[in-house]
Scaffold this active site. Structure first.
Site, mmCIF file in Angstrom:
data_model
loop_
_atom_site.group_PDB
_atom_site.id
_atom_site.type_symbol
_atom_site.label_atom_id
_atom_site.label_comp_id
_atom_site.label_asym_id
_atom_site.label_seq_id
_atom_site.Cartn_x
_atom_site.Cartn_y
_atom_site.Cartn_z
ATOM 1 N N GLY A 1 -5.519 13.238 -17.906
ATOM 2 C CA GLY A 1 -6.824 13.084 -17.271
ATOM 3 C C GLY A 1 -7.874 13.944 -17.947
ATOM 4 O O GLY A 1 -7.619 14.600 -18.960
ATOM 5 N N PHE A 2 -9.061 13.945 -17.382
ATOM 6 C CA PHE A 2 -10.188 14.700 -17.920
ATOM 7 C C PHE A 2 -9.853 16.189 -18.032
ATOM 8 O O PHE A 2 -9.796 16.759 -19.132
ATOM 9 C CB PHE A 2 -11.416 14.446 -17.041
ATOM 10 C CG PHE A 2 -12.539 15.425 -17.187
ATOM 11 C CD1 PHE A 2 -13.011 15.775 -18.437
ATOM 12 C CD2 PHE A 2 -13.129 15.993 -16.057
ATOM 13 C CE1 PHE A 2 -14.055 16.692 -18.568
ATOM 14 C CE2 PHE A 2 -14.172 16.899 -16.187
ATOM 15 C CZ PHE A 2 -14.631 17.250 -17.439
ATOM 16 N N THR B 1 -5.172 6.840 -13.531
ATOM 17 C CA THR B 1 -6.549 7.189 -13.912
ATOM 18 C C THR B 1 -6.589 7.954 -15.232
ATOM 19 O O THR B 1 -7.633 7.993 -15.884
ATOM 20 C CB THR B 1 -7.243 8.026 -12.821
ATOM 21 O OG1 THR B 1 -6.484 9.210 -12.568
ATOM 22 C CG2 THR B 1 -7.397 7.223 -11.537
ATOM 23 N N GLY B 2 -5.496 8.569 -15.635
ATOM 24 C CA GLY B 2 -5.443 9.251 -16.926
ATOM 25 C C GLY B 2 -5.505 8.241 -18.064
ATOM 26 O O GLY B 2 -5.188 7.058 -17.888
ATOM 27 N N LEU C 1 -2.287 19.007 -11.430
ATOM 28 C CA LEU C 1 -3.630 18.426 -11.460
ATOM 29 C C LEU C 1 -3.632 16.939 -11.115
ATOM 30 O O LEU C 1 -4.683 16.306 -11.143
ATOM 31 C CB LEU C 1 -4.261 18.612 -12.851
ATOM 32 C CG LEU C 1 -4.995 19.922 -13.133
ATOM 33 C CD1 LEU C 1 -4.061 21.120 -13.049
ATOM 34 C CD2 LEU C 1 -5.651 19.878 -14.514
ATOM 35 N N TYR D 1 -8.693 11.972 0.395
ATOM 36 C CA TYR D 1 -8.725 13.019 -0.632
ATOM 37 C C TYR D 1 -8.906 14.397 0.003
ATOM 38 O O TYR D 1 -8.124 15.311 -0.261
ATOM 39 C CB TYR D 1 -9.871 12.727 -1.601
ATOM 40 C CG TYR D 1 -9.972 13.677 -2.771
ATOM 41 C CD1 TYR D 1 -9.034 13.655 -3.794
ATOM 42 C CD2 TYR D 1 -11.027 14.587 -2.855
ATOM 43 C CE1 TYR D 1 -9.137 14.512 -4.883
ATOM 44 C CE2 TYR D 1 -11.135 15.446 -3.943
ATOM 45 C CZ TYR D 1 -10.186 15.406 -4.952
ATOM 46 O OH TYR D 1 -10.301 16.256 -6.032
ATOM 47 N N LYS E 1 -5.815 17.063 0.089
ATOM 48 C CA LYS E 1 -5.884 18.344 -0.615
ATOM 49 C C LYS E 1 -5.726 19.517 0.349
ATOM 50 O O LYS E 1 -5.128 20.549 0.011
ATOM 51 C CB LYS E 1 -7.210 18.454 -1.367
ATOM 52 C CG LYS E 1 -7.319 17.540 -2.571
ATOM 53 C CD LYS E 1 -6.426 17.991 -3.718
ATOM 54 C CE LYS E 1 -6.730 17.243 -5.000
ATOM 55 N NZ LYS E 1 -5.930 17.730 -6.148
ATOM 56 N N ARG F 1 -18.482 9.497 -11.105
ATOM 57 C CA ARG F 1 -18.995 10.827 -10.795
ATOM 58 C C ARG F 1 -20.460 10.911 -11.207
ATOM 59 O O ARG F 1 -20.916 10.208 -12.102
ATOM 60 C CB ARG F 1 -18.182 11.901 -11.517
ATOM 61 C CG ARG F 1 -16.718 11.885 -11.156
ATOM 62 C CD ARG F 1 -16.009 13.092 -11.725
ATOM 63 N NE ARG F 1 -14.658 12.780 -12.145
ATOM 64 C CZ ARG F 1 -13.703 13.676 -12.320
ATOM 65 N NH1 ARG F 1 -13.961 14.946 -12.098
ATOM 66 N NH2 ARG F 1 -12.503 13.311 -12.715
#
Length: 329
Positions: free
Chosen positions: A17-18, A42-43, A78, A150, A154, A191
């Protein structure tokens, strides 16, 4: 995978990922052997393509909602979609990734005697009634809203981490990550920074939800990675989560104007209704990070936006407007 008894073995879940890919770079540079684990929901493989073939890098395709056993010394957890469009597209999977993923990684850490860091989020504070947000603030979160898959996932993961510490003695670190941006962001992840830069480069209007008065802090990725690295390598585990983010606070409208200035785009700003439960103010109190880690964000927003815009020009190629392509971004 060839055993190497002389090097630390670092597992990075969500490593393609990012943030994960930048963390893999940092760990390789430090001399660690890195296992990058990602299910590529998503990666992106291109984020770690430059590491493929490196003798100290291994890529494992795996979903952390399922158990896995690896010989590791430390774990950076992550793995989880982080942008609202992505985590809301499959809320059940998002919650499973946060909760089951945390359990599986904590079980692995316990079994292997590994230190583990959880990438938590500023979203645990919800739409805060306290500003700026310190680690002692318990938050103002809607437990049944569209964002709660989410936010609450978390929050539950944080609970699990501290329960594993108290009950089983697992060496944990919890980082509450605030808005982060930089190269390798997915142009379509939704984002605010990536949205604005991509819209500007394509010559589209910049979309602001609400009146643009809501505030955020924006931390450049290099600063964020150093913060996570410092937290993981702190000799004694903090007793609470630690905020990692920038002290700078900007309205969304200010961010849009800076992106337009940075890119030189001839675009307007379009206003749309504010999403449900979108926080009105968000800025971390990072005094704990400064005192415990000797860490603070240093990259100015203008400098970070320039580097990020340049990376997006390379990604978008011919799709970027001719005026942008001919300009030094």
């Amino acid at each position: 995978m060839t055993p190497d008894t002389h090097r630390k073995i670092s597992l990075v879940t969500g490593g393609a990922g990012f943030l994960g890919s930048h963390l893999c770079d940092r760990l390789i540079a430090e001399g660690a052997r890195v296992i990058c684990l990602d299910d590529f929901s998503t990666g992106r493989r291109e984020n770690v393509a430059h590491l493929m073939g490196h003798e100290r890098f291994d890529l494992v395709e795996h979903d952390i909602t399922l158990p896995i056993d690896l010989n590791v010394d430390e774990i950076y957890n992550l793995a989880c979609p982080a942008s609202p469009p992505r985590y809301q597209s499959d809320p059940i999977k998002t919650n499973k990734t946060s909760v089951l993923g945390a359990i599986n990684m904590l079980d692995l850490a316990h079994k292997r005697g590994a230190r583990i860091l959880q990438a938590s989020t500023s979203e645990v504070y919800g739409d805060p009634e306290v500003h700026p947000q310190s680690e002692s603030y318990w938050g103002n979160v809607n437990p049944i809203g569209l964002r709660s898959c989410y936010d609450e996932g978390k929050r539950c993961a944080e609970t699990l981490f501290f329960d594993y510490k108290r009950q089983l003695g697992v060496d944990i670190r919890v980082a509450r990550i605030f808005n982060t941006y930089g190269p390798r962001m997915d142009p379509s992840d939704g984002r605010v920074v990536s949205n604005f830069i991509v819209q500007a480069l394509l010559g589209h209007d910049l979309t602001i939800y609400g009146d643009g008065s809501q505030t955020r802090s924006f931390c450049y990725v290099d600063d964020m990675i150093e913060g996570l690295f410092a937290l993981m390598n702190l000799p004694e585990a903090p007793e609470t989560p630690i905020n990692i983010g920038s002290q700078g606070e900007f309205t969304v409208l200010e961010l849009a104007e800076r992106v337009l200035d940075q890119t030189g785009a001839n675009a307007k700003i379009a206003f749309k209704p504010l999403p449900i439960d979108d926080p009105t103010r968000r800025r971390p109190d990072t005094s704990a990070a400064l005192n415990l880690l000797n860490w603070q964000a240093n990259v100015p927003l203008e400098e970070g936006l320039a580097a990020t815009a340049k990376s997006f020009v390379a990604q978008l190629g011919h799709l970027a407007s001719p005026a942008i392509q001919s300009r030094e971004v």
